[in-house]
Design a protein around this motif. Structure first.
Motif: not given
Length: 398
Positions: A136, A139, A142-143, A146-147, A177-180, A182
């Protein structure tokens, strides 16, 4: 009930005695369990009992390190496990002939994220909660970060499970993970492209000094080449590291096409490397280029000789990092601070999309998969008037 065996890499009771033939000398001895399970006797002498025992312990400790080198347990610090996993990953990449840049990326994630958060814990102390906090936190940047951190962390934990230092991989129990939302795909319009190239041409002609007011001299060459570099990217959609790896042999003048089969990277300790294959080791691409770009490709190939199409001031391969910094400076001076080399790649995708090409055709041009094109390169469709007109026949007109 039989006594359990001495663990590998440890020793039993240390005994000592005077040497009968030399009463002033002591000998200490013990048995250490080797990596193959056998028990090996080890002896050391000294001028006193204490010295003999200390000499023996020193030798036993040396042997233990040799025996257990690479061995991990539930008490092993997680930082050590990260290092061992990274060594294994680098060796695997080398044997498979893959780019060393992936290992460098993973090493940065370990150094900057994983070790500060979990490195001093013993393997048995690494739990899902701590892993979740780390992901977290990453994240928050950035996504993508985190990925990447999650992927590396999971691989390290799998390694620990495989060698008995952990009972399970705690990362596997974490939420996805949530990309949020786009982000809007940014690309350059025709007017912006024309304006940028005109300004880059003017900048190349006027550029004589760097930011520190030092005369550029021969180092002005990459600045003069920048308009063609932008044209080349817009004619192909390739990545910057792939474009900088082109030489004259990659230009197929007769058929109006360019081979994309290398990429340039800088590797710590090795310098600048021109590696086989595109980024990620992807297969070679033969890309047809538009007619307006053919004179440029022909001119670049003629000037390059046996060297790069886009050479540094001294005729060598350009460093992508330095080139990005130069592009950034040029774009800022030209009033296009929002543009990056990746925006040019997205611009190619936009132009192809507006021309009616399918997702598969755009993916072939960019060297990506169709799902990546849909997610990152193709803008959301506007309402299709033809579809709306066809649906007018759904019911009988009143």
């Amino acid at each position: 009930m039989p006594r359990p065996p001495t663990p590998v890499g440890t020793w039993g009771v240390i005994n000592s005695k005077r040497i009968a033939s030399n009463p002033e000398t002591w000998e200490a001895h013990a048995r250490i369990r080797m990596a193959d399970g056998t028990s090996k006797p080890v002896r050391r002498r000294g001028a006193s009992k204490t010295k003999a025992v200390n000499n023996l312990k020193e030798r036993l400790s040396e042997l233990a390190k040799e025996i257990t080198s690479g061995e991990i347990s539930k008490e092993t610090r997680f930082a050590r496990i990260c290092d061992l996993w990274l060594d294994d990953f680098r060796e695997k990449q080398r044997l498979e002939g893959k780019s060393p840049t992936t290992a460098e990326t993973y090493e940065r994630q370990i150094r900057n994220w994983i070790k500060p958060a979990l490195g001093e814990l013993q393997a048995r102390e690494v739990r899902a909660r701590g892993c979740d906090r780390l992901i977290k936190k990453a994240q928050g940047k950035s996504y993508a970060t985190a990925a990447s951190v999650r992927s590396v962390l999971s691989s390290v934990c799998n390694y620990a499970v495989r060698f008995g230092a952990m009972d399970y991989n705690p990362v596997k129990s974490l939420e996805q993970l949530s990309r949020g939302p786009q982000k809007e795909i940014q690309a350059m319009t025709l007017e912006q492209r024309d304006e940028l190239l005109a300004k880059l041409e003017a900048l190349g002609r006027s550029k004589t000094h760097d930011k520190q007011k030092r005369s550029l001299g021969e180092r002005v060459k990459p600045w003069r080449q920048m308009p063609n570099l932008v044209r080349a990217m817009l004619a192909t959609g390739v990545r910057l590291g792939e474009l900088l790896a082109l030489d004259a042999t990659d230009v197929e003048d007769e058929v109006g096409a360019v081979w994309v089969r290398h990429h340039i990277v800088r590797v710590t300790g090795e310098g600048l490397l021109r590696l086989e294959g595109r980024k990620g080791g992807a297969a070679d691409l033969l890309l047809g280029v538009p007619q307006w770009s053919l004179p440029m490709w022909q001119e670049l190939a003629a000037e390059a000789g046996a060297g790069p199409l886009f050479a540094s001031w001294n005729g060598q391969w350009q460093d992508p990092r330095n080139t990005r910094r130069r592009i950034r400076e040029a774009l800022d001076e030209c009033g296009f601070g929002w543009v990056t080399p990746h925006v040019w790649r997205k611009t190619v995708a936009m132009v192809l999309d507006e021309a009616g090409l399918s997702t598969n055709e755009i993916a072939d041009q960019l060297g990506n998969t169709p799902d990546v094109v849909e997610r990152h390169y193709r803008p959301k469709r506007k309402a299709n008037p033809a579809s709306a007109a066809a649906l007018e026949a759904m019911f009988t007109p009143e």
